[in-house]
Design an enzyme around this catalytic site. Structure first.
Site, PDB file in Angstrom:
ATOM      1  N   SER A   1       0.822  -1.212   0.000  1.00 29.86           N
ATOM      2  CA  SER A   1       0.000   0.000   0.000  1.00 29.86           C
ATOM      3  C   SER A   1       0.853   1.256   0.000  1.00 29.86           C
ATOM      4  O   SER A   1       1.986   1.272   0.503  1.00 29.86           O
ATOM      5  CB  SER A   1      -0.898  -0.003   1.241  1.00 29.86           C
ATOM      6  OG  SER A   1      -1.516   1.246   1.441  1.00 29.86           O
TER       7      SER A   1
ATOM      8  N   TYR B   1      -1.145   0.004  10.049  1.00 26.59           N
ATOM      9  CA  TYR B   1      -1.361  -0.669   8.768  1.00 26.59           C
ATOM     10  C   TYR B   1      -0.140  -0.521   7.863  1.00 26.59           C
ATOM     11  O   TYR B   1       0.339  -1.495   7.275  1.00 26.59           O
ATOM     12  CB  TYR B   1      -2.600  -0.074   8.110  1.00 26.59           C
ATOM     13  CG  TYR B   1      -2.901  -0.557   6.720  1.00 26.59           C
ATOM     14  CD1 TYR B   1      -3.426  -1.824   6.500  1.00 26.59           C
ATOM     15  CD2 TYR B   1      -2.705   0.274   5.618  1.00 26.59           C
ATOM     16  CE1 TYR B   1      -3.733  -2.258   5.218  1.00 26.59           C
ATOM     17  CE2 TYR B   1      -3.005  -0.150   4.331  1.00 26.59           C
ATOM     18  CZ  TYR B   1      -3.517  -1.409   4.140  1.00 26.59           C
ATOM     19  OH  TYR B   1      -3.823  -1.836   2.867  1.00 26.59           O
TER      20      TYR B   1
ATOM     21  N   LYS C   1       2.362  -3.551   6.517  1.00 25.55           N
ATOM     22  CA  LYS C   1       2.628  -3.784   5.092  1.00 25.55           C
ATOM     23  C   LYS C   1       4.123  -3.703   4.793  1.00 25.55           C
ATOM     24  O   LYS C   1       4.660  -4.506   4.025  1.00 25.55           O
ATOM     25  CB  LYS C   1       1.856  -2.768   4.246  1.00 25.55           C
ATOM     26  CG  LYS C   1       0.353  -3.006   4.186  1.00 25.55           C
ATOM     27  CD  LYS C   1       0.012  -4.260   3.406  1.00 25.55           C
ATOM     28  CE  LYS C   1      -1.474  -4.424   3.180  1.00 25.55           C
ATOM     29  NZ  LYS C   1      -1.802  -5.648   2.420  1.00 25.55           N
TER      30      LYS C   1
END
Length: 351
Positions: A126, A154, A158
């Site tokens: 991402s 998050y 990732k």
């Protein structure tokens, strides 16, 4: 050829699966089995009836024996907990994103160590791996050589997975490729828990005749990619042969998918141009500092050199993104907002 798609009944997973079922080949080789693995399989999912498809239901870490019951040649790993979920529930994010990916890598490693094929693994990372650290602000244009400094759990998860995949690839356990996805807009269906979900909601909901909240200031610039371009890029990265030169996947660096840079104000102006005032006026701007801080920490402008070498390009305009959504999801659109209900085939959108 046995291909596994994790998150196979999620938004992107369904589209990747549909593309593979439409061609029924990978790099020109017939697909013998397409495994769609997901926690939840919706009733009436069309792909389930295809004889090529095998469904694995449940938590992925509990179903790895099933996933690897036969050799896996290609693994497209799309399953994940999304950004706002990970901020709200740290353990959820660590389990769904980091622990699951590590378990998947270990299963792939065990397969190759036992003399099976080395799986080709495509991981959906991402843009959230980037963030503007006070000590190291982001440059105006970001490339794969820009140091990632995530500002969310998050993004951290990732990024850790990216490094794990790079090392498993270096060691020869997998052939790993990392695609850093931009915010995908316009997503169909119900809102999800992603912090960036409003970037679909401020278009999707008004087109369906529903009100929507824009939780950021309109001058915020964002990096977007349509569902069509995102799925095309995932499959192009998967099918690219290893090596140097145009069209090949070289080295171990991630690929930042091509981004259309646009302001939220431009998105809303496009909605007004395409659908008219009655639709556009359904959007209310009500900034939420938490959402604005998270989404605003992501870069908005990218160098597309590495993606372009694979033959990938950004969407030409946000108007084209909206037109694609109208064409792909006519049943989700209110054909005439003055009618108060969906009327497929009636009314007309502006060009």
């Amino acid at each position: 050829m046995r291909i596994v798609v994790t998150g196979g009944f999620g938004f992107l997973g369904r589209q990747v699966g549909d593309r593979l079922l439409a061609t029924r080949t990978f790099r020109g080789v017939p697909i013998d089995r397409l495994v769609l693995a997901d926690r939840i399989v919706p009733s009436g999912a069309g792909a389930v009836s295809d004889p090529l498809v095998e469904v694995v239901r449940g938590d992925l870490t509990d179903r790895l024996d099933e996933v690897f019951a036969e050799p896996v040649d290609v693994l497209v790993h799309l399953a994940a907990a999304v950004s706002a979920e990970c901020e709200a529930d740290f353990d959820l994010g660590m389990g769904a994103n980091l622990d699951t990916t590590r378990a998947l890598l270990e299963a792939a490693r065990a397969q190759s160590a036992a003399g099976g094929p080395v799986p080709l693994l495509v991981f959906s990372s991402s843009v959230a791996v980037y963030g503007s650290d006070p000590a190291l602000p982001l440059p105006p244009v970001v490339s794969e050589s820009t140091l990632p400094t995530p500002r969310s759990s998050y993004g951290i998860q990732k990024l850790v997975c990216e490094h794990l995949i790079a090392d498993y690839t270096r060691r020869g356990f997998v052939d790993g490729r990392v695609a850093r996805l931009m915010t995908v807009s316009v997503r169909p269906g119900k809102p999800n828990a992603a912090a960036s979900g409003f970037l679909s909601g401020i278009i999707r909901e008004p087109l369906a005749g529903l009100p929507a909240i824009c939780p950021v200031r309109p001058d915020l610039r964002v990096a977007l990619a349509s569902p069509r371009r995102t799925v095309e890029a995932i499959l192009r990265i998967a099918e690219a042969e290893r090596g140097t030169g145009r069209g090949r996947f070289d080295g171990g660096l991630p690929v930042n998918l091509p981004a259309l840079t646009v302001s939220v104000a431009e998105m809303l102006a496009t909605l007004r141009q395409v659908a008219g005032d009655a639709v556009a006026d359904l959007v209310t701007v009500a900034p939420d500092p938490a959402v604005e801080a998270l989404v605003g920490s992501w870069p908005a402008a990218f160098d597309h050199t590495r993606a372009a070498a694979l033959g990938l390009a950004p969407d030409p305009s946000f108007a084209s993104v909206v037109r694609d959504y109208l064409a792909d999801h006519p049943d989700a659109v209110l054909a005439d907002p003055t009618l108060g209900e969906r009327q497929p085939g009636r009314g007309r959108w502006n060009d």
